[in-house]
Scaffold this motif. Structure first.
Motif, PDB file in Angstrom:
ATOM      1  N   ALA A   1       7.332   3.819   5.822  1.00 33.60           N
ATOM      2  CA  ALA A   1       6.688   4.024   7.016  1.00 33.60           C
ATOM      3  C   ALA A   1       5.480   3.011   7.121  1.00 33.60           C
ATOM      4  CB  ALA A   1       6.144   5.598   6.828  1.00 33.60           C
ATOM      5  N   ASN A   2       5.022   2.732   8.000  1.00 32.36           N
ATOM      6  CA  ASN A   2       3.929   1.972   8.630  1.00 32.36           C
ATOM      7  C   ASN A   2       3.119   2.522   9.801  1.00 32.36           C
ATOM      8  OD1 ASN A   2       2.354  -0.090   7.998  1.00 32.36           O
ATOM      9  ND2 ASN A   2       3.346  -1.500   9.649  1.00 32.36           N
ATOM     10  N   PRO A   3       1.996   2.877   9.893  1.00 33.06           N
ATOM     11  CA  PRO A   3       1.154   2.657   8.670  1.00 33.06           C
ATOM     12  C   PRO A   3       1.452   3.758   7.579  1.00 33.06           C
ATOM     13  CG  PRO A   3      -0.160   3.903  10.621  1.00 33.06           C
ATOM     14  CD  PRO A   3       1.325   3.486  10.938  1.00 33.06           C
ATOM     15  N   LYS A   4       0.669   3.571   6.680  1.00 31.67           N
ATOM     16  CA  LYS A   4       0.764   4.353   5.382  1.00 31.67           C
ATOM     17  C   LYS A   4       0.570   5.986   5.518  1.00 31.67           C
ATOM     18  CE  LYS A   4      -0.979   5.266   0.619  1.00 31.67           C
ATOM     19  NZ  LYS A   4      -1.715   4.979  -0.518  1.00 31.67           N
TER      20      LYS A   4
ATOM     21  N   LYS B   1      -0.310  14.313  -6.415  1.00 32.11           N
ATOM     22  CA  LYS B   1      -0.889  13.077  -6.682  1.00 32.11           C
ATOM     23  C   LYS B   1      -0.124  12.055  -5.605  1.00 32.11           C
ATOM     24  CE  LYS B   1      -0.771   9.144  -9.863  1.00 32.11           C
ATOM     25  NZ  LYS B   1      -0.346   8.740 -11.420  1.00 32.11           N
ATOM     26  N   ASP B   2      -1.164  11.730  -4.500  1.00 32.82           N
ATOM     27  CA  ASP B   2      -0.509  10.725  -3.547  1.00 32.82           C
ATOM     28  C   ASP B   2       0.995  11.099  -3.163  1.00 32.82           C
ATOM     29  OD1 ASP B   2      -0.614   8.694  -1.932  1.00 32.82           O
ATOM     30  OD2 ASP B   2      -0.641   6.978  -3.211  1.00 32.82           O
ATOM     31  N   GLY B   3       1.091  12.336  -2.955  1.00 26.42           N
ATOM     32  CA  GLY B   3       2.544  12.760  -2.219  1.00 26.42           C
ATOM     33  C   GLY B   3       3.411  13.275  -3.308  1.00 26.42           C
ATOM     34  N   THR B   4       3.125  13.270  -4.665  1.00 23.96           N
ATOM     35  CA  THR B   4       3.962  13.664  -5.723  1.00 23.96           C
ATOM     36  C   THR B   4       3.381  15.081  -6.009  1.00 23.96           C
ATOM     37  OG1 THR B   4       4.486  11.412  -6.336  1.00 23.96           O
ATOM     38  CG2 THR B   4       4.977  13.059  -7.849  1.00 23.96           C
ATOM     39  N   LEU B   5       4.406  16.087  -6.135  1.00 24.27           N
ATOM     40  CA  LEU B   5       3.948  17.429  -6.600  1.00 24.27           C
ATOM     41  C   LEU B   5       4.334  17.697  -7.957  1.00 24.27           C
ATOM     42  CD1 LEU B   5       3.212  20.326  -6.066  1.00 24.27           C
ATOM     43  CD2 LEU B   5       5.490  20.802  -5.412  1.00 24.27           C
ATOM     44  N   ILE B   6       3.392  17.886  -8.893  1.00 24.94           N
ATOM     45  CA  ILE B   6       3.423  18.001 -10.221  1.00 24.94           C
ATOM     46  C   ILE B   6       3.149  19.376 -10.575  1.00 24.94           C
ATOM     47  CG2 ILE B   6       2.577  17.417 -12.452  1.00 24.94           C
ATOM     48  CD1 ILE B   6       1.875  14.806 -11.069  1.00 24.94           C
TER      49      ILE B   6
ATOM     50  N   THR C   1      13.337  13.086 -13.890  1.00 26.99           N
ATOM     51  CA  THR C   1      14.586  13.156 -13.133  1.00 26.99           C
ATOM     52  C   THR C   1      15.207  11.642 -13.511  1.00 26.99           C
ATOM     53  OG1 THR C   1      13.665  12.852 -11.266  1.00 26.99           O
ATOM     54  CG2 THR C   1      14.538  15.092 -11.692  1.00 26.99           C
ATOM     55  N   GLY C   2      14.245  10.616 -13.983  1.00 29.83           N
ATOM     56  CA  GLY C   2      14.930   9.299 -14.328  1.00 29.83           C
ATOM     57  C   GLY C   2      14.546   8.178 -13.266  1.00 29.83           C
ATOM     58  N   GLU C   3      14.192   8.640 -11.968  1.00 30.40           N
ATOM     59  CA  GLU C   3      13.647   7.424 -11.075  1.00 30.40           C
ATOM     60  C   GLU C   3      12.295   6.897 -11.644  1.00 30.40           C
ATOM     61  OE1 GLU C   3      14.171  10.446 -10.408  1.00 30.40           O
ATOM     62  OE2 GLU C   3      16.068  10.871  -8.979  1.00 30.40           O
ATOM     63  N   LEU C   4      11.943   5.814 -11.078  1.00 26.73           N
ATOM     64  CA  LEU C   4      10.718   5.195 -11.441  1.00 26.73           C
ATOM     65  C   LEU C   4       9.832   5.063 -10.051  1.00 26.73           C
ATOM     66  CD1 LEU C   4       8.825   3.516 -13.035  1.00 26.73           C
ATOM     67  CD2 LEU C   4      10.002   1.510 -12.597  1.00 26.73           C
ATOM     68  N   LEU C   5       8.818   5.701  -9.878  1.00 31.95           N
ATOM     69  CA  LEU C   5       7.906   5.688  -8.774  1.00 31.95           C
ATOM     70  C   LEU C   5       6.681   4.891  -9.195  1.00 31.95           C
ATOM     71  CD1 LEU C   5       7.155   7.018  -5.974  1.00 31.95           C
ATOM     72  CD2 LEU C   5       5.752   8.820  -7.552  1.00 31.95           C
ATOM     73  N   LEU C   6       6.272   3.742  -8.258  1.00 32.81           N
ATOM     74  CA  LEU C   6       5.340   2.890  -8.078  1.00 32.81           C
ATOM     75  C   LEU C   6       4.463   3.326  -6.966  1.00 32.81           C
ATOM     76  CD1 LEU C   6       7.402  -0.672  -8.677  1.00 32.81           C
ATOM     77  CD2 LEU C   6       6.253   0.952 -10.406  1.00 32.81           C
ATOM     78  N   TYR C   7       3.195   3.605  -7.393  1.00 35.65           N
ATOM     79  CA  TYR C   7       2.166   3.864  -6.314  1.00 35.65           C
ATOM     80  C   TYR C   7       1.396   2.450  -5.927  1.00 35.65           C
ATOM     81  CZ  TYR C   7       2.552   8.546  -8.329  1.00 35.65           C
ATOM     82  OH  TYR C   7       3.071   9.813  -8.744  1.00 35.65           O
ATOM     83  N   ASN C   8       1.150   2.612  -4.624  1.00 35.44           N
ATOM     84  CA  ASN C   8       0.412   1.538  -3.889  1.00 35.44           C
ATOM     85  C   ASN C   8       0.707   0.085  -4.329  1.00 35.44           C
ATOM     86  OD1 ASN C   8      -1.355   3.579  -2.627  1.00 35.44           O
ATOM     87  ND2 ASN C   8      -2.435   4.077  -4.612  1.00 35.44           N
TER      88      ASN C   8
ATOM     89  N   GLY D   1       0.717  -1.290   0.036  1.00 34.78           N
ATOM     90  CA  GLY D   1      -0.103   0.040   0.024  1.00 34.78           C
ATOM     91  C   GLY D   1       0.693   1.331   0.096  1.00 34.78           C
ATOM     92  N   SER D   2       1.882   1.203   0.292  1.00 36.41           N
ATOM     93  CA  SER D   2       3.064   2.346   0.160  1.00 36.41           C
ATOM     94  C   SER D   2       3.444   2.567  -1.075  1.00 36.41           C
ATOM     95  CB  SER D   2       4.079   1.926   1.261  1.00 36.41           C
ATOM     96  OG  SER D   2       4.939   1.125   0.719  1.00 36.41           O
ATOM     97  N   ASN D   3       3.968   3.692  -1.502  1.00 37.65           N
ATOM     98  CA  ASN D   3       4.826   4.244  -2.605  1.00 37.65           C
ATOM     99  C   ASN D   3       6.297   3.823  -2.330  1.00 37.65           C
ATOM    100  OD1 ASN D   3       2.273   5.361  -3.478  1.00 37.65           O
ATOM    101  ND2 ASN D   3       2.824   7.270  -2.835  1.00 37.65           N
ATOM    102  N   VAL D   4       6.882   3.571  -3.535  1.00 37.67           N
ATOM    103  CA  VAL D   4       8.117   2.869  -3.478  1.00 37.67           C
ATOM    104  C   VAL D   4       9.053   3.710  -4.822  1.00 37.67           C
ATOM    105  CG1 VAL D   4       9.803   0.987  -3.979  1.00 37.67           C
ATOM    106  CG2 VAL D   4       7.784   0.704  -2.873  1.00 37.67           C
ATOM    107  N   LEU D   5      10.252   4.314  -4.538  1.00 36.67           N
ATOM    108  CA  LEU D   5      11.069   4.873  -5.806  1.00 36.67           C
ATOM    109  C   LEU D   5      12.082   4.171  -5.953  1.00 36.67           C
ATOM    110  CD1 LEU D   5      10.938   7.682  -6.994  1.00 36.67           C
ATOM    111  CD2 LEU D   5      12.662   8.396  -5.485  1.00 36.67           C
TER     112      LEU D   5
END
Length: 574
Positions: A271-274, A302-307, A197-204, A152-156
């Motif tokens: 982190a836990n909990p989300k 968007k779920d913590g990501t500023l665009i 910037t090149g990173e891959l962000l995976l949501y939930n 359920g968390s986001n991973v970079l």
């Protein structure tokens, strides 16, 4: 028509065959003086990077009248020369760096700052700084990290590039094996989001996501090679149910962005909990709050990501992302520096000012950040003083204009990223020629050498022509004419006669000419000897106009000179 000269009781008659004499037209004189200061038609770029195995050529092209001389300078404005197998200057003004072996690398040549200069009789200009950086190729391998996360968390996921090539290598895409490609975008596809910037962000993330493997694809801008990471990245799913406060691998970041570019700032914590995410910003000016940016649609979270769709100058500042759950909080600090291309316009581009008057030069600049505005005159730092004053960093005023003030002026705008320059020409108002030095009448015996000198000033710089008894100087090996222009714009001309003979005598005249007018001076050169009458060209006259004849006679002393027409001595009447 007959000419007659008498000396010591003897008479000498000469029959003169007259031919047409052609004079220089006003148009030809105007073209001779139609000068233009140098300007760059192709200015070298701010930065040149190349591989040692390839080499590179940097071009610099300038135009003007006379055609400018192009020269390359080092950082201290010293001229550079060709160095065998390392650095060559071509006849067209290009600077060439041939390929070289790694052990032949020279920091003073291959990792240095250069400038290009262009000079003609009007003045000199210099280009912006050219940072030259030769890169010795080194093999590298991109490596994908294996991040950890809770369901359920986001991973970079990051693609690590070795520091020695990071400046030249970018991540272009991600491969979710076996054949799913992920490319950079503003918002991603809902699950996968490759950041600019090149990173891959995976949501939930889910348990299924932990079974997937990823590779990154990179591009080397100098070699143009693409390389896929040999290792694969995989999410390390944490199964523990224990509570964990937000933990960030990076708490401070610095980014540089250009006006108009999109910006994506990912805020990811282990982190836990989300956790929940909150963004806010501090800026030097309170032009726009984060809430206003979101309300107007210029930004979204968007779920913590500023665009941010397009960066503006007001976004220069510090962005904060605070991550909070029941166990605590952590803050990410992102310092954003915003820049835009530098540009300088110097006005007026060409101005003509009379001696003693005042000239203003205004350098209109755009782009930021701007750290320095530098002023140059003819390629050298402009010295301020009682007459040359900086009314502001972008405004120069020159009072009581003197001759030395004419030439090429430049303002150069610089920051840590780039520089930009613009030039302008200051011309002096036309000043009729004035003779600064005039030769005097001389009487001498045949045999020695003699030199006649005239010097003139004016604006534009005049040209000096010589006549003898009203006609062009005779063409012989004993007579030489030399002329040059001093650094102050004065013209100096000599007539040198070796082993003078009586036939060299006569009335010599120097005439200084420019489009602003003309001035003449004449004096006799008397050489002892028998009377001598030189041949002269045919002369044309216009009916009803005044016509003047001068007898081209030499020898000294001459007692009488007579002009006869059809056997009758002139004048027959006044």
């Amino acid at each position: 028509m007959n000419w007659k000269a008498e000396a010591k009781g003897k008479s000498f008659y000469f029959l003169i065959t007259l031919t047409l004499c052609v004079s220089t037209t006003a148009t030809e004189v105007s073209n001779y003086f139609d000068t233009q200061g140098p300007s760059f038609s192709l200015e070298p770029p701010s930065r040149i990077e190349f591989l040692n195995t390839v080499g590179n050529t940097v071009s610099c092209i300038a135009h003007g009248n006379p055609v400018p001389i192009v020269q390359w300078l080092d950082k201290e404005n010293n001229p550079i020369t060709s160095i065998s197998k390392v650095q060559h200057i071509f006849t067209n003004g290009s600077l060439h760096f041939p390929p070289f072996a790694a052990e032949e690398f020279r920091q003073d040549v291959h990792w240095a700052i250069y400038r290009c200069s262009a000079s003609n009789s009007v003045g000199t200009i210099i280009s912006r700084d050219v940072v030259v950086k030769a890169v010795v190729y080194q093999h590298y391998e991109p490596e994908v990290q294996n991040p950890g996360g809770f369901i359920g968390s986001n991973v970079l996921i990051k693609c690590n590039i070795p520091s020695f090539v990071k400046e030249y290598v970018t991540v272009t895409s991600w491969l979710q094996e076996p054949n799913f490609n992920i490319y950079p975008s503003l918002e991603g596809d809902g699950k996968n989001h490759m950041l600019p910037t090149g990173e891959l962000l995976l949501y939930n993330i889910t348990r299924d996501d932990s079974q997937k493997i990823y590779r990154c694809r990179t591009h080397h801008k100098l070699t143009q090679d693409s390389k896929v990471s040999s290792n694969v990245g995989k999410i390390q799913l944490t199964e523990m149910r224990e509570l964990v406060p937000p933990i960030m691998n990076e708490k401070k970041m610095s980014l540089l962005a250009r006006v108009g570019d999109p910006l994506v700032l990912a805020c990811v914590a282990y982190a836990n909990p989300k956790p929940t995410y909150r963004w806010h910003i501090t800026r030097s000016s309170n032009e726009e709050s984060m809430q206003h940016m979101i309300a107007t649609g210029r930004a979204k979270i968007k779920d913590g990501t500023l665009i941010i769709s397009a960066i503006t100058k007001s976004d220069d500042g510090v962005f904060y992302c605070t991550v909070t759950n029941s166990e605590g909080s952590e803050t990410l600090e992102v310092k954003l520096s915003v820049s835009s291309p530098l540009s300088a316009i110097l006005q007026p581009r060409v101005q003509t000012v009379n001696l003693g008057q005042t000239a203003d030069l205004i350098c209109s600049t755009s782009g930021f950040p701007k750290q320095q505005v530098l002023w140059f005159k003819d390629g050298k730092t402009l010295r301020s003083g009682a007459r040359v004053r900086h009314l502001s960093t972008e405004h120069i005023r020159i009072t009581s204009i003197v001759k030395e003030d004419k030439g090429m002026y430049q303002c150069i705008l610089k920051n840590d990223l780039e520089s930009s320059q613009c030039s302008a020409e200051l011309r002096l108002g036309e000043v009729a020629p004035q003779l600064l030095y005039k030769f005097i009448e001389q009487t001498m015996q045949p045999g020695p050498s003699v030199s006649l000198k005239c010097s003139a000033s004016g604006n534009p710089t005049p040209k000096i022509v010589w006549h003898l008894d009203g006609f062009p100087l005779p063409n012989n090996d004993r007579l030489m004419i030399g002329q040059y222009v001093t650094t102050f714009g004065d013209v100096i001309s000599h007539v040198n006669i070796s082993a003078v003979k009586s036939e060299d005598g006569g009335e010599y005249e120097c005439k200084a000419t420019s489009r602003a007018g003309a001035v003449t001076h004449s004096a006799r050169l008397n050489i002892y000897g028998m009377p001598y009458i030189r041949h002269m060209p045919k002369i044309s006259a216009v009916a009803g106009k005044v016509f003047t004849l001068k007898c081209p006679v030499a020898g000294y002393p001459i007692e009488n000179v007579f002009i006869e027409k059809d056997g009758i001595r002139l004048p027959s009447n006044m």
